[in-house]
Design a protein around this motif. Structure first.
Motif, short mmCIF file in Angstrom:
data_model
loop_
_atom_site.label_atom_id
_atom_site.label_comp_id
_atom_site.label_asym_id
_atom_site.label_seq_id
_atom_site.Cartn_x
_atom_site.Cartn_y
_atom_site.Cartn_z
N PHE A 44 0.81 -1.21 0.00
CA PHE A 44 0.00 0.00 0.00
C PHE A 44 0.85 1.27 0.00
O PHE A 44 0.40 2.31 -0.48
N GLY A 164 -5.60 -1.93 3.69
CA GLY A 164 -6.05 -1.18 2.53
C GLY A 164 -7.00 -0.05 2.90
O GLY A 164 -6.90 1.06 2.38
N PRO A 277 -2.01 -3.43 -6.47
CA PRO A 277 -2.31 -1.99 -6.47
C PRO A 277 -1.62 -1.25 -7.61
O PRO A 277 -2.22 -0.39 -8.27
N THR A 278 -0.37 -1.61 -7.88
CA THR A 278 0.38 -0.94 -8.96
C THR A 278 -0.20 -1.30 -10.32
O THR A 278 -0.37 -0.43 -11.19
N ARG A 281 -3.46 0.54 -10.86
CA ARG A 281 -3.25 1.98 -11.13
C ARG A 281 -2.80 2.19 -12.56
O ARG A 281 -3.20 3.16 -13.21
N SER A 287 -5.49 5.77 -6.96
CA SER A 287 -4.72 5.17 -5.88
C SER A 287 -5.63 4.56 -4.81
O SER A 287 -5.42 3.44 -4.35
N SER A 288 -6.67 5.31 -4.41
CA SER A 288 -7.57 4.79 -3.38
C SER A 288 -8.38 3.62 -3.90
O SER A 288 -8.61 2.64 -3.17
N ALA A 290 -7.44 1.45 -6.18
CA ALA A 290 -6.54 0.29 -6.25
C ALA A 290 -6.34 -0.32 -4.87
O ALA A 290 -6.35 -1.55 -4.72
N SER A 291 -6.18 0.53 -3.85
CA SER A 291 -6.02 0.02 -2.48
C SER A 291 -7.28 -0.69 -2.00
O SER A 291 -7.21 -1.75 -1.37
N THR A 293 -9.58 -2.10 -3.87
CA THR A 293 -9.77 -3.35 -4.60
C THR A 293 -8.87 -4.44 -4.04
O THR A 293 -9.28 -5.60 -3.91
N THR A 294 -7.64 -4.07 -3.68
CA THR A 294 -6.75 -5.04 -3.05
C THR A 294 -7.30 -5.47 -1.69
O THR A 294 -7.20 -6.65 -1.31
N SER A 295 -7.89 -4.54 -0.98
CA SER A 295 -8.53 -4.89 0.29
C SER A 295 -9.71 -5.83 0.06
O SER A 295 -9.97 -6.74 0.87
#
Length: 453
Positions: A44, A164, A277-278, A281, A287-288, A290-291, A293-295
């Motif tokens: 993150f 996340g 996340p990368t 993006r 950025s938020s 992506a975070s 979605t990873t969460s």
């Protein structure tokens, strides 16, 4: 000693769940939430650190690798100490180590300092998770053993998911330092409660003469008015258990398949949490987003762990269940690369992959924690997770290489699906040694009913 442990667990199984079992489960879940948060937080903060330090994103592969090398060292070297000197003492030491160093990470000012701190932090995290799972396996009622252990381990995935949401909510206000500060303070606040309320491992309590008072207190809490049988001196019992016991008495083939499944699943898991996340993006996610979605990937994994561990205690073959789920994981992972312009489809595919990958992996960990005899349980779990870290180390490195090569997302995710399929094939081939002809390490023939896998 083994007959006493078997009798104790049989007594647990005949009684309703006690508040002490629930208390142990809750403490270990909270601990592994902290462990999972600390293990995933790099994914993150890396995009922000890359901008602030003016460093290419791919260069942070060394930080991920050092963190995972520390996890490997901790799993391989600290868990044998847990079986020898006590799981509780080892676990508390690991928590203190990774909490303090996570807090220190907030003051890192370059990539190499951060890599060194995260290596040492990883040592503590690597010893904490298998020790916690082994302890939960000791005190879980046999009828719910996979569910209890997987529920505790699911805290690891949930901790990553919490990371996340924390990153999306506070990092833009307080900076990336705040992510590390939260990760260090939380386990330090939990540490006194772990010290006061966590019991010692069963093998330590029943084996060590100086632990007789602690054994009596534990029995009064978990099985009041129950008296352990006299220990049976078993013919041919080894005087000292070593790592070699993971390969003797019929455990060679299943140990190899356990390690293979762990390596493959860890490769995909740590590739995903490190670079998802990368990758998102780069395809247009903020950025938020992506975070978050990873969460969602990690949160769906927590749901998968709860669901699959419950099913695992109901089905005849737990490893067949895990194997089939990992194949579905491979299909879902490949699907992430298609229609990535459609955010809804991408998020759904990510969540299905998380449900299967994390749920399947943690359920397999629950099976492993009950696979080996009690006196080498932490070693068996620790070495399975430690060897699995070879995949965890290679996953972020492969991701960095693929990003540097500018391979399209479709190709990246198709390649990422391969480890899921391999993990499933290995899991299907895990079978327990024959109880009728194979002796467990440290016990005579046929004295225990081995757990079904």
């Amino acid at each position: 000693m083994n007959n006493q442990i078997d009798a104790f667990r049989a007594a647990l199984d005949q009684r309703p769940l006690s508040r002490y079992q629930i208390q142990t489960l809750v403490l270990l879940i909270l601990l592994l939430i902290c462990d999972g948060y600390d293990a995933q937080l790099l994914g993150f903060v890396v995009p922000t650190l890359a901008q602030e330090w003016e460093t290419p994103k791919a260069a942070f592969g060394v930080v991920f690798t050092c963190n995972l090398l520390g996890l490997t060292v901790g799993s391989l070297l600290l868990t044998p100490l847990a079986d020898r000197f006590g799981v509780r003492k080892t676990l508390l030491s690991c928590v203190l180590l990774f909490a303090g160093l996570t807090l220190l990470s907030a003051w890192a000012n370059d990539i190499y300092t951060l890599a060194a701190i995260r290596f040492l932090c990883g040592v503590g995290m690597g010893g904490a998770m298998p020790s916690a799972m082994a302890l939960m396996a000791d005190y879980a009622p046999p009828r719910m053993k996979t569910f209890f252990v997987t529920m505790a381990a699911a805290g690891f995935a949930f901790g990553g998911a919490v990371g996340g949401f924390i990153a999306a909510s506070i990092m833009q206000i307080y900076g990336w330092h705040s992510i590390f500060i939260v990760g260090g303070v939380a386990p330090l606040l939990l540490l006194p409660f772990l010290y006061l309320w966590l019991p010692e491992s069963l093998s330590r309590l029943f084996r060590a003469k100086h632990m007789s008072a602690a054994l009596s207190r534990m029995l009064d809490k978990f099985v009041p008015q129950w008296t352990p049988p006299a220990p049976v001196l078993e013919e041919g019992k080894p005087q000292k258990v070593t790592i070699v016991d993971l390969f003797r008495y019929g455990y060679l083939k299943p140990t190899i398949f356990i390690w293979g499944s762990c390596i493959a699943s860890f490769t995909l898991l740590y590739f995903t949490v490190s670079w998802l996340p990368t990758l998102l993006r780069d395809t247009g996610f903020s950025s938020s987003a992506a975070s978050l979605t990873t969460s969602a990937f990690l949160a769906s994994g927590t749901l998968g762990a709860v669901t699959l561990s419950y099913l695992a205690d109901k089905v005849k073959s737990k490893t067949w269940l895990v194997g089939k789920v990992m194949v579905v994981c491979g299909l879902a992972t490949a699907s992430v690369g298609f229609e990535h312009g459609n955010a809804t489809f991408t998020i759904l595919a990510v969540m299905v992959a998380g449900f299967c990958l994390i749920g399947g992996s943690l359920t397999l960990n629950g099976v492993i924690s009950n696979f080996y005899p009690p006196h080498i349980r932490a070693t068996g779990v620790g070495w399975a997770l430690g060897v699995g870290r070879l995949g965890a180390v290679s996953g972020p490195l492969v991701g960095a290489m693929l990003i540097a090569m500018q391979i399209p997302l479709v190709g990246v995710m198709l390649l990422a699906a391969i480890p899921a399929i391999l993990s499933g094939l290995c899991a299907i081939n895990i079978t327990h040694p024959d109880t009728g002809t194979t002796k467990q390490p440290g016990q005579a023939l046929g004295t225990n009913q081995l757990p079904k896998v």
